[in-house]
Design a protein around this motif. Structure first.
Motif, mmCIF file in Angstrom:
data_model
loop_
_atom_site.group_PDB
_atom_site.id
_atom_site.type_symbol
_atom_site.label_atom_id
_atom_site.label_comp_id
_atom_site.label_asym_id
_atom_site.label_seq_id
_atom_site.Cartn_x
_atom_site.Cartn_y
_atom_site.Cartn_z
ATOM 1 N N GLN A 231 -3.036 -35.800 -12.248
ATOM 2 C CA GLN A 231 -4.114 -35.516 -11.389
ATOM 3 C C GLN A 231 -4.541 -34.235 -10.754
ATOM 4 O O GLN A 231 -5.359 -33.616 -10.563
ATOM 5 C CB GLN A 231 -3.949 -36.578 -10.357
ATOM 6 N N ASN A 232 -3.296 -33.634 -10.662
ATOM 7 C CA ASN A 232 -3.194 -32.262 -9.908
ATOM 8 C C ASN A 232 -3.708 -31.287 -10.937
ATOM 9 O O ASN A 232 -4.499 -30.463 -10.342
ATOM 10 C CB ASN A 232 -1.682 -31.751 -9.497
ATOM 11 N N LEU B 114 -10.988 -36.795 -5.682
ATOM 12 C CA LEU B 114 -11.960 -35.751 -6.016
ATOM 13 C C LEU B 114 -13.322 -36.251 -6.705
ATOM 14 O O LEU B 114 -14.336 -36.076 -6.251
ATOM 15 C CB LEU B 114 -11.420 -34.613 -6.680
ATOM 16 N N MET C 230 1.204 -38.058 -10.960
ATOM 17 C CA MET C 230 0.624 -37.275 -9.936
ATOM 18 C C MET C 230 0.321 -35.794 -10.657
ATOM 19 O O MET C 230 -0.688 -35.181 -10.138
ATOM 20 C CB MET C 230 1.482 -37.020 -8.987
ATOM 21 N N GLY D 136 -4.687 -40.733 -5.972
ATOM 22 C CA GLY D 136 -4.154 -39.450 -6.052
ATOM 23 C C GLY D 136 -5.313 -38.492 -5.689
ATOM 24 O O GLY D 136 -6.475 -39.017 -5.490
ATOM 25 N N ILE D 137 -4.869 -37.166 -5.948
ATOM 26 C CA ILE D 137 -5.972 -36.390 -5.595
ATOM 27 C C ILE D 137 -7.030 -36.206 -6.529
ATOM 28 O O ILE D 137 -8.248 -35.990 -5.748
ATOM 29 C CB ILE D 137 -5.078 -35.005 -5.587
ATOM 30 N N PHE D 138 -6.988 -36.476 -7.899
ATOM 31 C CA PHE D 138 -7.935 -36.298 -8.579
ATOM 32 C C PHE D 138 -8.873 -37.524 -8.501
ATOM 33 O O PHE D 138 -10.170 -37.391 -8.385
ATOM 34 C CB PHE D 138 -7.731 -36.312 -10.019
ATOM 35 N N THR D 139 -8.532 -38.733 -8.138
ATOM 36 C CA THR D 139 -9.247 -39.828 -7.801
ATOM 37 C C THR D 139 -9.885 -39.585 -6.494
ATOM 38 O O THR D 139 -10.954 -39.916 -6.330
ATOM 39 C CB THR D 139 -8.326 -41.157 -7.591
ATOM 40 N N LEU E 286 -5.769 -31.778 -13.446
ATOM 41 C CA LEU E 286 -7.239 -32.215 -13.578
ATOM 42 C C LEU E 286 -8.022 -31.453 -12.254
ATOM 43 O O LEU E 286 -9.189 -31.064 -12.547
ATOM 44 C CB LEU E 286 -7.596 -33.608 -13.718
ATOM 45 N N THR E 287 -7.446 -31.752 -11.094
ATOM 46 C CA THR E 287 -8.221 -31.105 -9.896
ATOM 47 C C THR E 287 -8.253 -29.639 -9.997
ATOM 48 O O THR E 287 -9.332 -29.223 -9.682
ATOM 49 C CB THR E 287 -7.450 -31.700 -8.769
#
Lengths: 654, 41
Positions: free
Chosen positions: B5-6, A286, B2, A281-284, B8-9
Motif C-alpha cells: 500500500q505504501n 487514497l 502495508m 491502509g494508506i492506499f485504500t 502504490l501510494t
C-alpha cells in the motif's frame, strides 16, 4: 502512410467540415491548441482499394490575401513547397448558392499552379432552388474538374474520390493569371493593384457564371427568406435569441439533474465499498478519499457539459448561429468590438483558450486585443461545475418564478452577466486604449438546414472528451496531492488528535467524537495550515479556510474548485454521502452556522464570474499578445473586480 | 501488506506530481508541429 495529400479549402459555411467528416469518418486527428493553423484537422480517407489520402482541413477563409491569421496559414501551406503540409492536390469546396463569392479563392489557388479541383457542395439544393449548371463548360472555363456533391445526403463522394485518385491529370493552368499584366499597367501602388485585382477577378467570375449558371427566381423564394426576416429582425430577432437561450438553460438544469444525482451517489457508494472491502491502509484511504472523489468531481459534470454542447452544436449546424453573429454585430459595433468578436465571445462559452485564438482572424489589432482581454469574462464550461453545485445548494430545486425553474434562471443570469461584463469592459477599453485601427465585418449567411446527427454527435463527444481528459487529468492530479496535504501535517497535532478531543470533550458521543477528530486533523494538516494562513483575506467574502484552499487550487483551472472541496470534505469522513450533501452539512467551526448560506453562495458565484482563475488562459494571452504585460493587467483587474463584487455581495446579503 | 500500500501510494503521488510539473512548470520543447499535436505548449 497515405499516398496522396489533399488540402480541403473553402469559404466558411460551405459545408467543408461536413465533407471532411464524410471523407474521413472517424479517422481524424484534431489539434488541441493550434500553433500554425487556427484549428487544424487532418484525417485519412480511403480513395480506392489501393489508395488512401491524407485530408487536411484548412481554416475556412474568403481569400488568400493573408490579411488574417487564417488566410496566412492557408497561404503558407499552399505556396511553400517545403511546408510539411504542402498538398499534392487542392479541393476547393463551394456552396452551390454562393458560387460567385466562393469561387474567388478558387481563382487565387489556381494561380499558385497547384492541381486544383472544385467540389460544388449542397448539390441536393439544385432542383429545389431551380439551379442549373453547365458543368463541362464551367470545367473548361475554370481549367479544372468539378464534382457535384452533397455532404448532407452523402452523394457524389465516389466521383470526388475518383477525381482525387486521378489528381495527376488535373490541370495546373491558372484560369485568371493573364489579367496580371493589365493590372500592372493601371496601378502602380500595391494597394490599388490589389483592389483592381479583386474587381477583375469578380468580373471574370461574373462572366463565367453568366455562361454556365442559371437560377429560376420563382423557386428561390423559399423558407430561408421568410425565416431570415424574423430571426434577424431588429426586435423579434433579439427576443427569439433570448427565448432560445432561456429554454437552453432551463433544459440544462432539469434534464441533467437525474444523471448528475445518479453519478454523485454512485461515486459515494464506490468510495464506501472501497473503504469496506479493501484491506485497511494508506492506499485504500487514497483511493476512497482522494482518487474516487476526484474522478467523481469530473464525471458528475458530463451531463451538463454534454447538454450545453448539444444545444450549441445544434444551433451552429442549423445555420442559426450565423444569424446571431449578424444580430450581435449591431450591438458589438457600439462597444468598440468587431462583428467578428462575437465568434470568440460565443465560443468562449466552451473554453477561453480556443476562443482567444479565434480572435486571430480579427484584422484590427485594437479590436483583437480588446476581444482577447474581455473573452475570459464569458462563462466558460469550467465555470459550469462551480455554478451548478453552488446554485443547487443555495436555491431549492422546486423554487419557481412565473412557473419557470429559478435555478435555470440564475444560471442564465450568470451567463448574461459574463457576456455583458465583457461588452462593458470592451467599451471601457475602447475609450482607454489609444490604438488607431480600422476593420470590416463580413459574415456568411448559410442556408438553414437540419443538423446532421453525425456532426452534432462528433462535436458533443469531442468537447466532452476534452473536458474529461484535459481538465479531468488536472483535477485528478490535484485531488491526489490535496489528499496528501490533507492527510499529513506539521508537528504532532494530527497524531494527538484523538487524545486531544477525548480529553477536551469526554462527554461527546462516539459519533460526535469521530467527527470532531476528523475536523481537528484536517485543521492541523498542511492544507489546514495553508487555509488558515489566507483566512483573514477571504473571511470578509464569507469563506472559511476550506473554501480558501479551493480558491487557491482552482487558480490552475476553475473546475478544480469542486474537486478540491470534494477531497477536503472526504478526508476522515467515513459516512457514505454525496459531494452536495457534504457541502450542505458543512458548518463554520465557531458559529456552527451553515457555510453555504445564500450570501456565501452568491459571493462565490460572483467571485467565479469575474476572477481570472485559469493558468492556461493566462499562458495563451501571453502568447497571443507576445508578452506578460497584458495577461498580468488582465489577471489583476479581473481578480480585483472579483474580490470587490464578492465582498459587496456578501456584506450586503449577510 | 502495508508495504504494498505504501509503495502504490508513493507511485500514484509521484505520478500526480510529475504530471502537474510537466503541465504547468516544465517548458515544452518547441518543435515545428507544436500546437497541433496536443503537445501542451
Amino acid at each position: 502512410m497515405s499516398d496522396i495529400r489533399v488540402a480541403l479549402i473553402g469559404n466558411p459555411n460551405t459545408g467543408k467540415t461536413s465533407l471532411f467528416n464524410r471523407l474521413t469518418g472517424l479517422n481524424q486527428k484534431v489539434g488541441n491548441y493550434p500553433g500554425i493553423t487556427v484549428d487544424k484537422k487532418t484525417g485519412i480517407s480511403k480513395i480506392d482499394q489501393n489508395t488512401s489520402a491524407e485530408i487536411i482541413d484548412l481554416p475556412g477563409t474568403y481569400s488568400l490575401n493573408a490579411s488574417s491569421m487564417d488566410e496566412d496559414v492557408a497561404v503558407k501551406v499552399l505556396s511553400d513547397k517545403n511546408n510539411d503540409n504542402y498538398p499534392d492536390l487542392v479541393v476547393v469546396v463551394v456552396d452551390i448558392e454562393n458560387l460567385k463569392r466562393n469561387l474567388f479563392i478558387f481563382t487565387q489557388i489556381k494561380d499558385l499552379g497547384l492541381p486544383t479541383i472544385l467540389a460544388i457542395n449542397m448539390a441536393d439544393q439544385m432542383t429545389l432552388k431551380g439551379i442549373d449548371i453547365d458543368i463541362p463548360k464551367l470545367e473548361s472555363l475554370l481549367e479544372t474538374k468539378i464534382a457535384l456533391v452533397s455532404s448532407k445526403q452523402n452523394k457524389g463522394l465516389s466521383y470526388l474520390k475518383k477525381l482525387i485518385a486521378s489528381y495527376k491529370t488535373v490541370s495546373t493552368k491558372p484560369c485568371f493569371i493573364e489579367q496580371e499584366t493589365v493590372l500592372s499597367k493601371f496601378a502602380k501602388d500595391e494597394k490599388k493593384k490589389h483592389h483592381l485585382e479583386t474587381v477583375r477577378r469578380y468580373q471574370f467570375l461574373k462572366k463565367t457564371l453568366e455562361k454556365t449558371y442559371t437560377q429560376d427566381p420563382q423557386n428561390a423564394k423559399d423558407i430561408r427568406t421568410f425565416l431570415d426576416r424574423i430571426l434577424i429582425h431588429r426586435i423579434y430577432g433579439y427576443l427569439i435569441f433570448f427565448g432560445i437561450l432561456f429554454m437552453v438553460f432551463q433544459a440544462l438544469f432539469s434534464w441533467s439533474e437525474i444523471p448528475m444525482d445518479f453519478i454523485d451517489s454512485t461515486f459515494a457508494t464506490l468510495s464506501e465499498l472501497t473503504r469496506t472491502h479493501l484491506p485497511q491502509g494508506i492506499f485504500t484511504n487514497l483511493l476512497a478519499e482522494g482518487i474516487i472523489p476526484g474522478i467523481g468531481g469530473v464525471v458528475i459534470f458530463i451531463p451538463q457539459i454534454a447538454f450545453l454542447f448539444l444545444f450549441t452544436s445544434f444551433l451552429e449546424e442549423s445555420g442559426y448561429m450565423s444569424r446571431v453573429v449578424f444580430l450581435m454585430d449591431r450591438i458589438m459595433k457600439r462597444f468598440g468590438l468587431s462583428g467578428k468578436s462575437i465568434v470568440p465571445l460565443i465560443s468562449g462559452t466552451a473554453c477561453a483558450i480556443p476562443a482567444i485564438m479565434a480572435a486571430r482572424n480579427i484584422e484590427s489589432w485594437k479590436e483583437r486585443l480588446i476581444t482577447i482581454l474581455v473573452t475570459p469574462f464569458t462563462t466558460c464550461s469550467a465555470r459550469l461545475p462551480v455554478y451548478a453545485i453552488i446554485i443547487s445548494l443555495i436555491i431549492p430545486a422546486e423554487a419557481t418564478f412565473l412557473s419557470f425553474n429559478v435555478q435555470g434562471l440564475v444560471l442564465m443570469a450568470l451567463y448574461l452577466l459574463g457576456f455583458f461584463t465583457a461588452i462593458i469592459a470592451a467599451a471601457i477599453l475602447d475609450k482607454v486604449l489609444k490604438i488607431a485601427s480600422k476593420s470590416y465585418f463580413v459574415v456568411e449567411m448559410p442556408n438553414y438546414k437540419l443538423p446532421l446527427f453525425k456532426n452534432v454527435a462528433y462535436n458533443v463527444i469531442e468537447k466532452t472528451k476534452a473536458f474529461v481528459f484535459e481538465a479531468g487529468k488536472i483535477i485528478l492530479a490535484i485531488s491526489i496531492l490535496l489528499w496528501v496535504l490533507a492527510s499529513y501535517g506539521p508537528g504532532n497535532e494530527m497524531q494527538n488528535a484523538t487524545e486531544h478531543i477525548q480529553n477536551n470533550h469526554p462527554n461527546y458521543s462516539d459519533e460526535k467524537q469521530q467527527t470532531e477528530i476528523a475536523s481537528y486533523k484536517l485543521e492541523h494538516s498542511y492544507i489546514g495550515v495553508m487555509g488558515k494562513f489566507i483566512e483573514p483575506v477571504i473571511k470578509p467574502l464569507g469563506y472559511d479556510w476550506k473554501i480558501g484552499v479551493a480558491v487557491i487550487t482552482s487558480f490552475a483551472a476553475r473546475e478544480v474548485f469542486i474537486g478540491t472541496l470534494a477531497t477536503i470534505y472526504s478526508v476522515g469522513n467515513e459516512q457514505e454521502s454525496t459531494i452536495k450533501e457534504r457541502m450542505r452539512n458543512e458548518v463554520f467551526s465557531d458559529t456552527k452556522k451553515p457555510v453555504y448560506s445564500f450570501a456565501t453562495g452568491v459571493s462565490i458565484l460572483l467571485f467565479y464570474a469575474f476572477a481570472m482563475q485559469c493558468m492556461s488562459t493566462i499562458a495563451i494571452v501571453k502568447r497571443e499578445t507576445n508578452g506578460w504585460k497584458w495577461p498580468l493587467i488582465q489577471m489583476f483587474v479581473m481578480s480585483g473586480l472579483a474580490y470587490i463584487t464578492a465582498l459587496i455581495a456578501y456584506q450586503t446579503l449577510s | 501488506m502495508m508495504w504494498i500500500q505504501n509503495i502504490l501510494t508513493i507511485i500514484v503521488v509521484a505520478g500526480a506530481l510529475w504530471f502537474l510539473y510537466t503541465k504547468f512548470i516544465r517548458k515544452s520543447k518547441n518543435n515545428k508541429n507544436c500546437g497541433n499535436d496536443g503537445c501542451g505548449c
